[in-house]
Design a protein around this motif. Structure first.
Motif, mmCIF file in Angstrom:
data_model
loop_
_atom_site.group_PDB
_atom_site.id
_atom_site.type_symbol
_atom_site.label_atom_id
_atom_site.label_comp_id
_atom_site.label_asym_id
_atom_site.label_seq_id
_atom_site.Cartn_x
_atom_site.Cartn_y
_atom_site.Cartn_z
ATOM 1 N N GLU A 43 0.830 -1.206 0.000
ATOM 2 C CA GLU A 43 0.000 0.000 0.000
ATOM 3 C C GLU A 43 0.867 1.259 0.000
ATOM 4 O O GLU A 43 0.566 2.239 -0.688
ATOM 5 C CB GLU A 43 -0.927 -0.007 1.217
ATOM 6 N N LEU A 44 1.955 1.238 0.777
ATOM 7 C CA LEU A 44 2.883 2.370 0.785
ATOM 8 C C LEU A 44 3.601 2.507 -0.552
ATOM 9 O O LEU A 44 3.727 3.606 -1.102
ATOM 10 C CB LEU A 44 3.927 2.180 1.893
ATOM 11 N N LEU A 45 4.070 1.388 -1.092
ATOM 12 C CA LEU A 45 4.848 1.404 -2.333
ATOM 13 C C LEU A 45 4.021 1.854 -3.529
ATOM 14 O O LEU A 45 4.569 2.414 -4.486
ATOM 15 C CB LEU A 45 5.422 0.009 -2.601
ATOM 16 N N ASN A 46 2.715 1.638 -3.483
ATOM 17 C CA ASN A 46 1.856 2.053 -4.588
ATOM 18 C C ASN A 46 1.875 3.562 -4.791
ATOM 19 O O ASN A 46 1.531 4.056 -5.868
ATOM 20 C CB ASN A 46 0.415 1.581 -4.358
ATOM 21 N N LYS A 47 2.275 4.301 -3.748
ATOM 22 C CA LYS A 47 2.320 5.765 -3.833
ATOM 23 C C LYS A 47 3.743 6.268 -4.074
ATOM 24 O O LYS A 47 4.029 7.456 -3.951
ATOM 25 C CB LYS A 47 1.758 6.369 -2.551
ATOM 26 N N THR A 48 4.661 5.357 -4.408
ATOM 27 C CA THR A 48 6.036 5.723 -4.742
ATOM 28 C C THR A 48 6.352 5.200 -6.139
ATOM 29 O O THR A 48 5.489 4.647 -6.819
ATOM 30 C CB THR A 48 7.032 5.108 -3.737
ATOM 31 N N ASN A 49 7.607 5.381 -6.544
ATOM 32 C CA ASN A 49 8.047 4.863 -7.845
ATOM 33 C C ASN A 49 8.892 3.593 -7.702
ATOM 34 O O ASN A 49 9.562 3.176 -8.652
ATOM 35 C CB ASN A 49 8.858 5.928 -8.591
ATOM 36 N N MET A 50 8.872 2.967 -6.531
ATOM 37 C CA MET A 50 9.665 1.758 -6.277
ATOM 38 C C MET A 50 8.869 0.526 -6.737
ATOM 39 O O MET A 50 8.482 -0.331 -5.950
ATOM 40 C CB MET A 50 10.032 1.696 -4.798
ATOM 41 N N VAL A 51 8.630 0.472 -8.041
ATOM 42 C CA VAL A 51 7.752 -0.560 -8.600
ATOM 43 C C VAL A 51 8.375 -1.948 -8.505
ATOM 44 O O VAL A 51 7.685 -2.935 -8.207
ATOM 45 C CB VAL A 51 7.408 -0.236 -10.064
ATOM 46 N N ASP A 52 9.662 -2.056 -8.751
ATOM 47 C CA ASP A 52 10.329 -3.366 -8.686
ATOM 48 C C ASP A 52 10.225 -3.965 -7.283
ATOM 49 O O ASP A 52 10.001 -5.173 -7.122
ATOM 50 C CB ASP A 52 11.798 -3.236 -9.093
ATOM 51 N N TYR A 53 10.393 -3.116 -6.260
ATOM 52 C CA TYR A 53 10.284 -3.563 -4.879
ATOM 53 C C TYR A 53 8.854 -4.039 -4.592
ATOM 54 O O TYR A 53 8.639 -5.074 -3.948
ATOM 55 C CB TYR A 53 10.680 -2.417 -3.949
ATOM 56 N N ALA A 54 7.870 -3.282 -5.109
ATOM 57 C CA ALA A 54 6.471 -3.666 -4.917
ATOM 58 C C ALA A 54 6.176 -5.010 -5.581
ATOM 59 O O ALA A 54 5.444 -5.844 -5.032
ATOM 60 C CB ALA A 54 5.550 -2.579 -5.491
ATOM 61 N N MET A 55 6.776 -5.234 -6.756
ATOM 62 C CA MET A 55 6.593 -6.513 -7.448
ATOM 63 C C MET A 55 7.156 -7.669 -6.625
ATOM 64 O O MET A 55 6.531 -8.733 -6.502
ATOM 65 C CB MET A 55 7.272 -6.469 -8.813
ATOM 66 N N ASP A 56 8.330 -7.467 -6.033
ATOM 67 C CA ASP A 56 8.966 -8.514 -5.221
ATOM 68 C C ASP A 56 8.099 -8.865 -4.008
ATOM 69 O O ASP A 56 7.945 -10.041 -3.662
ATOM 70 C CB ASP A 56 10.355 -8.060 -4.760
ATOM 71 N N CYS A 140 12.003 6.903 -6.361
ATOM 72 C CA CYS A 140 12.474 5.620 -6.917
ATOM 73 C C CYS A 140 13.351 4.853 -5.924
ATOM 74 O O CYS A 140 13.715 3.708 -6.168
ATOM 75 C CB CYS A 140 13.252 5.852 -8.208
ATOM 76 N N GLY A 141 13.703 5.508 -4.805
ATOM 77 C CA GLY A 141 14.550 4.859 -3.812
ATOM 78 C C GLY A 141 16.027 5.128 -3.991
ATOM 79 O O GLY A 141 16.860 4.558 -3.280
ATOM 80 N N ASN A 142 16.393 6.027 -4.917
ATOM 81 C CA ASN A 142 17.796 6.408 -5.100
ATOM 82 C C ASN A 142 18.083 7.597 -4.190
ATOM 83 O O ASN A 142 18.147 8.754 -4.630
ATOM 84 C CB ASN A 142 18.070 6.767 -6.562
ATOM 85 N N TYR A 143 18.264 7.318 -2.900
ATOM 86 C CA TYR A 143 18.390 8.380 -1.910
ATOM 87 C C TYR A 143 19.711 9.129 -2.029
ATOM 88 O O TYR A 143 19.770 10.333 -1.777
ATOM 89 C CB TYR A 143 18.223 7.797 -0.506
ATOM 90 N N SER A 144 20.762 8.454 -2.416
ATOM 91 C CA SER A 144 22.062 9.113 -2.551
ATOM 92 C C SER A 144 22.027 10.166 -3.657
ATOM 93 O O SER A 144 22.450 11.307 -3.459
ATOM 94 C CB SER A 144 23.143 8.062 -2.853
ATOM 95 N N GLY A 145 21.514 9.775 -4.828
ATOM 96 C CA GLY A 145 21.412 10.717 -5.938
ATOM 97 C C GLY A 145 20.482 11.872 -5.603
ATOM 98 O O GLY A 145 20.777 13.034 -5.897
#
Length: 437
Positions: A43-56, A140-145
């Motif tokens: 439910e949280l991931l659906n509102k982010t761009n971390m789609v691959d993580y949501a798929m896993d 997308c989860g790229n926190y460093s960038g």
């Protein structure tokens, strides 16, 4: 111990990315059904761009290699949008990667904007594109960038609201990367802005302070000096007022910091009054323990609460920081808390009784007779206790300690300077607010 879990109170005051570490902790501790946690993650991931993580997670939750078509389509959209933003921000990103060109930047933002426009054809459109690109990288989860680009964006941005939003994002990214020193710097920078900014409504300032205190929990219980810093922040009048009116559950963390921090004893007495006042709005074993010892003088109740406090600490994502040593792990904060909690019980009990039966005392401290005797001997050797042990009768005799009149005078006036400073600061803030209107 799910009864004392504060996730549902804390999560609404966090960025959704900061909620993931809390869910990971709950999953590791098995405090809730695993499927329930996985569904919350999706439910949280659906509102982010971390789609691959949501798929896993979807595959793990439903025990399948298939994923819904909407997730597949969402991934295509995210990749396309990322490419588009990357192209829009490319001129400015290319400039920032050129070390020689970056040397031309100065502290004067207006000069920088003019120079970028004249020499590199980079204007407000490209600067705004950098913000959108950094925000998308964060989602997308790229926190460093994201942290790097948001830092560069703030150096060029002239819009105060946009710059403030970028600072919140930079703080979240540093927390998620566990860069505690840098995160603390960003936290202090954000606090300074919140305290000095003229908000459209006082409620907006209150809400910003609520968010700041919740986000700070990640830093304060991981930074080496955090247990002192949390008292410095939370115990300020304007922040303590917000806690009492809007976020009383944060009293757990301030109470814990006071228990384990021996350098903040002068402020501790006033905090006990807050605990007493707020018992109707919030209580858990940690706040109830302090009430038992210092308000009700209920030592049997304190003994029971001390055992419950250990469970609360071990099941709290901020308090239960584990340290690996050789082949086993410890929770240093739990050990310090229990040690100081015993000392609190002992000190208060000794103020009431001059001669104490060791067996009774051992029971109050949750120790056996030998452990209690050894513990008291160590206190006496460490000059923390003016007492004598009579091994034949099994009693501890307290030496009377009456402070002279000069010590009492110093004790009552030592906080006067700090209170005067607070009063003057509040008057100045009020005068500035009236002048601004």
């Amino acid at each position: 111990m799910a009864n004392y879990d504060l996730t549902t109170r804390i999560a609404p005051n966090l960025d959704r990315h900061l909620v993931f570490p809390l869910l990971e902790f709950l999953q590791d501790r098995q405090m809730y059904d695993d499927d329930h946690i996985l569904k919350a993650k999706i439910e949280l991931l659906n509102k982010t761009n971390m789609v691959d993580y949501a798929m896993d997670i979807h595959k793990s939750l439903y025990h399948t290699e298939e994923v819904p078509q909407d997730m597949v389509e969402r991934r295509v959209e995210v990749v396309a949008r990322l490419k588009s933003l990357e192209e829009a921000a490319a001129p400015l990103v290319s400039f920032l990667q050129n070390a020689a060109a970056v040397q031309e930047l100065r502290a004067d933002k207006q000069y920088n904007l003019q120079m970028l426009n004249e020499k590199y054809q980079i204007g407000s459109v490209q600067i705004e594109a950098l913000y959108q690109y950094a925000k998308f990288q964060f989602e997308c989860g790229n926190y460093s960038g994201a942290a790097d680009y948001l830092y560069q964006y703030r150096a060029l941005c002239t819009n105060s609201e946009r710059s403030l939003s970028a600072l919140w994002g930079k703080l979240a990214a540093e927390i998620l990367m566990q860069n505690w020193d840098i995160a603390l710097e960003e936290l202090n920078r954000l606090k300074e802005i919140i305290d000095s900014k003229n908000f459209a409504s006082p409620l907006n300032q209150v809400q910003s302070r609520i968010w700041l205190m919740h986000w700070s929990l990640f830093i304060f219980f991981n930074h080496d000096n955090g247990r002192t810093l949390i008292i410095d922040l939370f115990n300020q009048d304007k922040y303590l007022n917000v806690i009492q009116t809007s976020a009383p559950h944060l009293l757990r963390y301030l109470a814990t910091a006071f228990v384990v921090n021996k350098r903040r004893r002068p402020q501790f007495k006033d905090f006990i009054k807050v605990i007493q006042q707020e018992q109707h709005s919030y209580k858990d074993p940690i706040t109830e323990f302090l009430a038992c010892v210092y308000v009700n003088y209920d030592f049997d109740g304190a003994q029971k609460k001390m055992r419950e406090c250990e469970e609360v600490i071990l099941n709290d994502p901020f308090l239960c920081k584990r340290v690996e040593e050789s082949n086993f792990s410890t929770v240093p904060l739990r050990d310090e808390f229990l040690e100081n909690a015993r000392l609190f019980i002992f000190e208060t009990y000794c103020r009431i009784h001059q001669r104490i039966d060791m067996r009774v005392l051992a029971e109050k401290l949750n120790l056996n007779y030998e452990e209690a005797e050894r513990w008291i001997v160590n206190l006496i050797r460490g000059s923390k206790l003016d007492a004598k042990i009579d091994s034949q009768t099994g009693t501890v005799t307290m030496e009377p300690n009456h402070p002279n009149v000069y010590e009492q005078l110093i004790d009552h006036t030592k906080a006067l300077n700090g209170r005067t400073y607070k009063l003057v600061s509040q008057l100045l803030e009020h005068a500035q607010a009236q002048a601004a209107r």
